[in-house]
Design a protein around this motif. Structure first.
Motif, PDB file in Angstrom:
ATOM      1  N   GLN A   1      63.168 -10.890  26.752  1.00  0.00           N
ATOM      2  CA  GLN A   1      62.554  -9.563  26.742  1.00  0.00           C
ATOM      3  C   GLN A   1      63.592  -8.503  26.396  1.00  0.00           C
ATOM      4  N   TYR A   2      64.765  -8.618  26.999  1.00  0.00           N
ATOM      5  CA  TYR A   2      65.835  -7.654  26.731  1.00  0.00           C
ATOM      6  C   TYR A   2      66.286  -7.725  25.276  1.00  0.00           C
ATOM      7  N   LYS A   3      66.525  -8.943  24.791  1.00  0.00           N
ATOM      8  CA  LYS A   3      67.013  -9.093  23.415  1.00  0.00           C
ATOM      9  C   LYS A   3      65.953  -8.691  22.397  1.00  0.00           C
ATOM     10  N   LEU A   4      64.695  -8.935  22.721  1.00  0.00           N
ATOM     11  CA  LEU A   4      63.615  -8.491  21.837  1.00  0.00           C
ATOM     12  C   LEU A   4      63.601  -6.968  21.781  1.00  0.00           C
TER      13      LEU A   4
ATOM     14  N   LYS B   1      67.136  -1.675  17.207  1.00  0.00           N
ATOM     15  CA  LYS B   1      68.036  -1.646  16.058  1.00  0.00           C
ATOM     16  C   LYS B   1      67.311  -1.886  14.735  1.00  0.00           C
ATOM     17  N   GLY B   2      66.017  -2.272  14.810  1.00  0.00           N
ATOM     18  CA  GLY B   2      65.282  -2.565  13.585  1.00  0.00           C
ATOM     19  C   GLY B   2      65.800  -3.803  12.890  1.00  0.00           C
ATOM     20  N   ARG B   3      66.111  -4.814  13.664  1.00  0.00           N
ATOM     21  CA  ARG B   3      66.626  -6.065  13.104  1.00  0.00           C
ATOM     22  C   ARG B   3      65.545  -7.143  13.168  1.00  0.00           C
ATOM     23  N   GLY B   4      65.111  -7.600  11.995  1.00  0.00           N
ATOM     24  CA  GLY B   4      64.081  -8.626  11.935  1.00  0.00           C
ATOM     25  C   GLY B   4      62.693  -8.087  12.177  1.00  0.00           C
ATOM     26  N   VAL B   5      62.613  -6.781  12.383  1.00  0.00           N
ATOM     27  CA  VAL B   5      61.340  -6.133  12.684  1.00  0.00           C
ATOM     28  C   VAL B   5      61.509  -4.644  12.394  1.00  0.00           C
ATOM     29  N   THR B   6      60.414  -3.952  12.132  1.00  0.00           N
ATOM     30  CA  THR B   6      60.491  -2.508  11.902  1.00  0.00           C
ATOM     31  C   THR B   6      60.972  -1.812  13.169  1.00  0.00           C
ATOM     32  N   GLN B   7      61.940  -0.907  13.021  1.00  0.00           N
ATOM     33  CA  GLN B   7      62.472  -0.201  14.190  1.00  0.00           C
ATOM     34  C   GLN B   7      61.357   0.532  14.920  1.00  0.00           C
ATOM     35  N   ASP B   8      61.322   0.347  16.228  1.00  0.00           N
ATOM     36  CA  ASP B   8      60.253   0.933  17.038  1.00  0.00           C
ATOM     37  C   ASP B   8      60.802   1.147  18.443  1.00  0.00           C
ATOM     38  N   PHE B   9      61.189   2.391  18.749  1.00  0.00           N
ATOM     39  CA  PHE B   9      61.802   2.675  20.042  1.00  0.00           C
ATOM     40  C   PHE B   9      60.826   2.518  21.212  1.00  0.00           C
ATOM     41  N   LYS B  10      59.557   2.753  20.957  1.00  0.00           N
ATOM     42  CA  LYS B  10      58.585   2.581  22.039  1.00  0.00           C
ATOM     43  C   LYS B  10      58.440   1.109  22.413  1.00  0.00           C
ATOM     44  N   GLN B  11      58.424   0.233  21.392  1.00  0.00           N
ATOM     45  CA  GLN B  11      58.386  -1.205  21.671  1.00  0.00           C
ATOM     46  C   GLN B  11      59.686  -1.639  22.351  1.00  0.00           C
TER      47      GLN B  11
ATOM     48  N   PHE C   1      61.565   0.180  24.267  1.00  0.00           N
ATOM     49  CA  PHE C   1      61.488   0.648  25.653  1.00  0.00           C
ATOM     50  C   PHE C   1      60.581  -0.261  26.480  1.00  0.00           C
ATOM     51  N   ALA C   2      59.456  -0.664  25.911  1.00  0.00           N
ATOM     52  CA  ALA C   2      58.491  -1.490  26.641  1.00  0.00           C
ATOM     53  C   ALA C   2      59.105  -2.833  27.036  1.00  0.00           C
ATOM     54  N   TRP C   3      59.793  -3.498  26.100  1.00  0.00           N
ATOM     55  CA  TRP C   3      60.355  -4.815  26.391  1.00  0.00           C
ATOM     56  C   TRP C   3      61.576  -4.722  27.297  1.00  0.00           C
ATOM     57  N   ILE C   4      62.413  -3.721  27.069  1.00  0.00           N
ATOM     58  CA  ILE C   4      63.590  -3.561  27.928  1.00  0.00           C
ATOM     59  C   ILE C   4      63.152  -3.209  29.352  1.00  0.00           C
ATOM     60  N   SER C   5      62.080  -2.454  29.480  1.00  0.00           N
ATOM     61  CA  SER C   5      61.535  -2.127  30.807  1.00  0.00           C
ATOM     62  C   SER C   5      61.111  -3.386  31.547  1.00  0.00           C
ATOM     63  N   LYS C   6      60.452  -4.299  30.828  1.00  0.00           N
ATOM     64  CA  LYS C   6      59.997  -5.545  31.470  1.00  0.00           C
ATOM     65  C   LYS C   6      61.185  -6.339  31.995  1.00  0.00           C
ATOM     66  N   ALA C   7      62.231  -6.443  31.185  1.00  0.00           N
ATOM     67  CA  ALA C   7      63.421  -7.182  31.607  1.00  0.00           C
ATOM     68  C   ALA C   7      64.104  -6.493  32.782  1.00  0.00           C
TER      69      ALA C   7
ATOM     70  N   MET D   1      68.313   4.900  27.802  1.00  0.00           N
ATOM     71  CA  MET D   1      67.145   5.350  27.047  1.00  0.00           C
ATOM     72  C   MET D   1      66.501   6.566  27.706  1.00  0.00           C
ATOM     73  N   TYR D   2      66.451   6.559  29.034  1.00  0.00           N
ATOM     74  CA  TYR D   2      65.928   7.737  29.741  1.00  0.00           C
ATOM     75  C   TYR D   2      66.866   8.937  29.559  1.00  0.00           C
ATOM     76  N   SER D   3      68.160   8.671  29.500  1.00  0.00           N
ATOM     77  CA  SER D   3      69.131   9.748  29.324  1.00  0.00           C
ATOM     78  C   SER D   3      69.019  10.380  27.933  1.00  0.00           C
ATOM     79  N   ARG D   4      68.825   9.535  26.908  1.00  0.00           N
ATOM     80  CA  ARG D   4      68.757  10.016  25.527  1.00  0.00           C
ATOM     81  C   ARG D   4      67.356  10.417  25.100  1.00  0.00           C
ATOM     82  N   GLY D   5      66.347  10.030  25.882  1.00  0.00           N
ATOM     83  CA  GLY D   5      64.976  10.274  25.466  1.00  0.00           C
ATOM     84  C   GLY D   5      64.590   9.376  24.299  1.00  0.00           C
ATOM     85  N   GLU D   6      64.996   8.129  24.361  1.00  0.00           N
ATOM     86  CA  GLU D   6      64.762   7.186  23.271  1.00  0.00           C
ATOM     87  C   GLU D   6      63.591   6.271  23.628  1.00  0.00           C
ATOM     88  N   GLY D   7      62.448   6.496  22.974  1.00  0.00           N
ATOM     89  CA  GLY D   7      61.247   5.706  23.261  1.00  0.00           C
ATOM     90  C   GLY D   7      60.504   6.178  24.483  1.00  0.00           C
TER      91      GLY D   7
END
Length: 331
Positions: A126-129, A135-145, A147-153, A168-174
């Motif tokens: 979940q974290y690595k996804l 970073k938009g590696r292997g998939v279209t960059q999507d900060f909301k996605q 945030f969602a996966w990193i939150s689960k981990a 992410m909360y500090s930078r407002g990223e996703g």
């Protein structure tokens, strides 16, 4: 006919019992570091389709346990286990695909396997996804996605994810900027021993941004990070000792902490240590040492150190300057 069914059933149960016993013996041998024995047993089971054995062979080939390290073989066995749905093998396969270990790099396929593992609740995947989406590696960059996966981990206790979620909360990223949530997640990671999170908590409490300024609390977290070798935390402990923040000013302590960080290449600490030698604070005045540390910091691009080096040169005798040049490797 009924008799044959009973015989067949009996054989099936016997084979299942034998496989279970074989796995138990293989694991016992592995835990006893009898890797060649374990490898032989896992190999037998893996060829029969045992998913646990396939995964464990992946581990052994990856680490070179009982066999020469072979990342290509490791990748093949992880793939076999992954295709049978093993979430840990799926995550390991994804990691090898992402990093081009044991074969070519394929970030898109890595995302596929991370997703399969993540959907089964494996926090590392979940974290690595989340990182792949970030970073938009292997998939279209999507900060909301991301945030969602990193939150689960993070919710499952992954310290790296907790740290990144705080960032992410500090930078407002996703997600909308939220300093209180940032502090909360940094603390969770820090309490698990993450040195970067511990350092960030030190900064937050020292500066008073995102929390009430509290030098005592800052010192606690800086000390935890510094004990793990974090050069930035060591530098800031030196700075707080020099400035008397949360303690009486103590230039001796400042010199000790600056030195620890400076020896790791921290330019700010190198410059700070140079100042102490130039002014004789916490150490004896030594312009040669002052120049040496200024020069090291300047070499890393520290402009303040460049100016200090020039100033130190003006206060040195020709003999000291020649000695200082030799100490820094200059001609």
């Amino acid at each position: 006919m009924q008799w044959w069914k009973k015989v067949a059933l009996g054989l099936t149960l016997a084979w299942a019992g034998s496989a279970t016993a074989g796995m138990s013996e293989a694991i016992k041998a592995y835990n006893a570091a009898q890797f060649k024995v374990a490898l032989t047993e896992f190999n037998k089971l893996a060829k029969g389709g045992n998913v646990q054995a396939q995964y464990r062979l992946g581990v052994m080939y990856s680490k070179g346990q009982g066999v020469a390290q072979d990342l290509a073989q490791a990748r093949q066995w992880y793939r076999k286990a992954a295709e049978q749905g093993d979430k840990v093998a799926q995550s390991q396969l994804a990691s090898m695909l992402e990093q081009a270990l044991g074969g070519t790099r394929d970030e898109a396929e890595a995302v596929t396997w991370y997703t399969k593992s993540a959907e089964q609740g494996w926090p590392s995947a979940q974290y690595k996804l989340g990182l792949m989406y970030s970073k938009g590696r292997g998939v279209t960059q999507d900060f909301k996605q991301a945030f969602a996966w990193i939150s689960k981990a993070a919710e499952l206790g992954d310290a790296f994810a907790q740290f990144d979620l705080g960032s992410m909360y500090s930078r407002g990223e996703g997600v909308a900027t939220d300093e209180a949530m940032s502090l909360s997640w940094y603390r969770k990671a820090a309490e698990q021993g993450d040195p970067l999170a511990q350092y960030n908590l030190g900064v937050i409490y020292r500066v008073g941004q995102g929390a009430k300024q509290d030098y005592a609390e800052a010192l606690i977290w800086y000390h935890k990070a510094a004990a793990q070798g974090d050069a930035q935390a060591q530098y800031h402990l030196g700075l707080m000792a020099a400035q008397g923040q949360g303690m009486p000013a103590d230039f001796g302590k400042a010199a000790d902490w600056y030195r620890k960080a400076a020896q790791q290449g921290n330019a700010a600490a190198q410059n700070g240590l140079g100042v102490l030698y130039a002014e004789g604070q916490g150490v004896k005045v030594d312009m040669v040492q002052a120049y040496r540390w200024f020069a090291l910091a300047a070499g890393s691009g520290n402009t303040t150190a460049t100016e200090n080096m020039k100033m130190a040169e003006r206060h040195m005798t020709p003999e000291q300057f020649e000695q200082a040049k030799r100490a820094t490797g200059k001609k």
